[in-house]
Write a protein that holds these residues in place. Structure first.
Motif, PDB file in Angstrom:
ATOM      1  N   GLY A   1      51.348  39.829  38.746  1.00 32.97           N
ATOM      2  CA  GLY A   1      51.160  41.367  38.792  1.00 32.97           C
ATOM      3  C   GLY A   1      49.816  41.543  39.213  1.00 32.97           C
ATOM      4  O   GLY A   1      48.725  40.880  39.345  1.00 32.97           O
ATOM      5  N   TRP A   2      49.850  42.876  38.396  1.00 35.89           N
ATOM      6  CA  TRP A   2      47.999  42.696  37.670  1.00 35.89           C
ATOM      7  C   TRP A   2      47.650  43.523  36.190  1.00 35.89           C
ATOM      8  O   TRP A   2      48.468  43.816  35.799  1.00 35.89           O
TER       9      TRP A   2
ATOM     10  N   ILE B   1      34.709  47.481  33.658  1.00 30.73           N
ATOM     11  CA  ILE B   1      34.343  47.437  35.083  1.00 30.73           C
ATOM     12  C   ILE B   1      34.985  45.844  35.981  1.00 30.73           C
ATOM     13  O   ILE B   1      35.039  45.615  37.051  1.00 30.73           O
ATOM     14  N   ALA B   2      34.934  44.935  35.325  1.00 26.85           N
ATOM     15  CA  ALA B   2      35.318  43.530  35.402  1.00 26.85           C
ATOM     16  C   ALA B   2      36.112  43.286  35.821  1.00 26.85           C
ATOM     17  O   ALA B   2      36.733  43.140  36.727  1.00 26.85           O
TER      18      ALA B   2
ATOM     19  N   THR C   1      44.978  44.093  44.867  1.00 26.78           N
ATOM     20  CA  THR C   1      45.848  44.831  46.408  1.00 26.78           C
ATOM     21  C   THR C   1      44.273  44.520  47.498  1.00 26.78           C
ATOM     22  O   THR C   1      45.406  45.128  48.810  1.00 26.78           O
ATOM     23  N   GLY C   2      43.838  43.817  47.901  1.00 27.20           N
ATOM     24  CA  GLY C   2      42.867  44.122  48.593  1.00 27.20           C
ATOM     25  C   GLY C   2      42.007  45.643  48.700  1.00 27.20           C
ATOM     26  O   GLY C   2      41.772  44.993  49.577  1.00 27.20           O
ATOM     27  N   ASP C   3      41.678  46.047  48.047  1.00 32.37           N
ATOM     28  CA  ASP C   3      40.751  47.303  47.762  1.00 32.37           C
ATOM     29  C   ASP C   3      39.191  46.434  48.132  1.00 32.37           C
ATOM     30  O   ASP C   3      38.496  47.213  48.904  1.00 32.37           O
ATOM     31  N   LEU C   4      39.160  45.563  46.967  1.00 35.09           N
ATOM     32  CA  LEU C   4      37.765  45.053  47.043  1.00 35.09           C
ATOM     33  C   LEU C   4      38.163  43.943  47.642  1.00 35.09           C
ATOM     34  O   LEU C   4      38.449  42.805  47.003  1.00 35.09           O
TER      35      LEU C   4
ATOM     36  N   LYS D   1      38.564  43.057  39.642  1.00 34.93           N
ATOM     37  CA  LYS D   1      40.160  42.226  39.432  1.00 34.93           C
ATOM     38  C   LYS D   1      40.978  42.822  40.174  1.00 34.93           C
ATOM     39  O   LYS D   1      42.223  42.216  40.856  1.00 34.93           O
ATOM     40  N   ARG D   2      41.529  44.002  39.680  1.00 35.33           N
ATOM     41  CA  ARG D   2      42.918  45.038  39.997  1.00 35.33           C
ATOM     42  C   ARG D   2      42.227  45.468  40.857  1.00 35.33           C
ATOM     43  O   ARG D   2      43.754  44.593  41.935  1.00 35.33           O
TER      44      ARG D   2
END
Length: 337
Positions: free
Chosen positions: A20-21, A40-41, A50-53, A45-46
């Motif tokens: 999971g995250w 922020i770090a 999910t591919g947002d970053l 990672k989160r």
């Protein structure tokens, strides 16, 4: 579509297998570009999971790349794309992957039972999304933001055919609203009916029959759109425009309020040459109620999806505003209490 949602299910199963995250701590004030924090770090990672970053930036600085990623996450979850992180956004990020898997499975199940879309025109309202979509075949023509029923006054799911437009409508106040809201208001203020531009037109089982006259303060605004159904639900304009500025828009007594009713009227009557934009505007502002039959009725589908893949191939999630997911989960998943 069902297939796209199924593909996303595969991605989320992989995420679940990998643990999971991370859970992110609650924040006291919003995080914005330029902030430096260990949180922020973790957020980066989160959002990578999910591919947002994209990329592998794990610094503690809130930079431009994170702003773009946050906006993407906000768009996928029905938030305004501010690029800053609020506590409510953290809560959304912290929804566990197991919960998201359940959401995907439940919405795939809903999609399996939905009849195939008609090949011509189609109007789809997705209640948890607070949006009305207009389709021409498989092509999206446009979207309009809507306000739906608040909890306890749920907008129902059903299919119908939009076959009438009513300009400068009267609002025939439902008996339940007369009993719970209008009568107590009259007791407090005997001039309430006059103030609200309302009149009593009769009596039904000891309850006054009340209607609001056409005009600027009319609860239905300047136009309504009828698609006969047993729930007495229809589309209409509204004088309460400020509600459209909110991300979550469940405020009505069950009917569906449109942000751009005039645009919608022009579209619905576009094949009836006598109804020019000028004539439509005039009828909306005339103060005289007028019914217009739609030459080619348009199918309307009121749906309830809390997970779907949008036109940009982005997986969207929304809040289960009426608790339908919660009740379905109890039936679908064995480990539910």
């Amino acid at each position: 579509s069902y297939k796209k949602l199924k593909d996303q299910l595969g991605n989320y199963l992989t995420i679940a297998k990998n643990g999971g995250w991370p859970q992110i701590n609650a924040i006291k004030k919003p995080l914005k570009k330029g902030t430096t924090s260990p949180d922020i770090a973790l957020i980066k990672k989160r959002l990578m999971i999910t591919g947002d970053l994209s990329g592998n930036d794990t610094s503690q600085v809130f930079n431009d790349t994170l702003v773009t990623a946050v906006k993407n996450f906000q768009a996928r979850h029905g938030f305004s794309e501010t690029g800053s992180i609020s506590d409510s956004l953290i809560k959304e990020m912290n929804v566990p992957v197991t919960k998201r898997l359940e959401q995907l499975l439940m919405n795939m199940d809903r999609m399996r039972w939905l009849a195939n879309n008609p090949s011509g025109n189609l109007i789809v309202v997705n209640i948890p999304e607070f949006v009305l979509h207009v389709y021409e075949g498989k092509q999206k023509a446009f979207d309009i933001d809507v306000v739906v029923g608040k909890e306890g006054h749920n907008t129902m799911m059903f299919n119908g055919d939009l076959n009438q437009v009513v300009f400068s409508p009267y609002w025939n106040v439902p008996p339940s609203i007369v009993a719970k809201e209008i009568l107590p208001a009259i007791e407090k203020n005997p001039n309430y009916l006059a103030k609200e531009n309302m009149e009593i037109t009769g009596n039904d089982d000891g309850l006054p029959v009340v209607r609001q006259k056409p005009g600027a303060s009319n609860a239905l605004g300047k136009v309504k759109f009828l698609f006969p159904n047993s729930f007495n639900i229809y589309f209409h304009d509204t004088p309460a425009k400020s509600l459209f500025e909110k991300d979550k828009r469940a405020y009505s007594h069950g009917c569906i309020r449109l942000k751009e009713p005039e645009k919608f009227a022009n579209y619905v009557l576009r094949n009836q040459p006598e109804w020019t934009p000028e004539k439509i505007s005039e009828a909306m502002n005339s103060g005289d109620e007028k019914y217009v039959k739609v030459k080619d009725p348009i199918p309307v589908v009121i749906t309830y999806y809390t997970a779907w893949v949008d036109d940009n191939d982005r997986l969207n999630f929304r809040e289960d505003i009426y608790g339908h997911d919660e009740r379905l989960a109890e039936k679908m998943f064995i480990n539910k209490p």
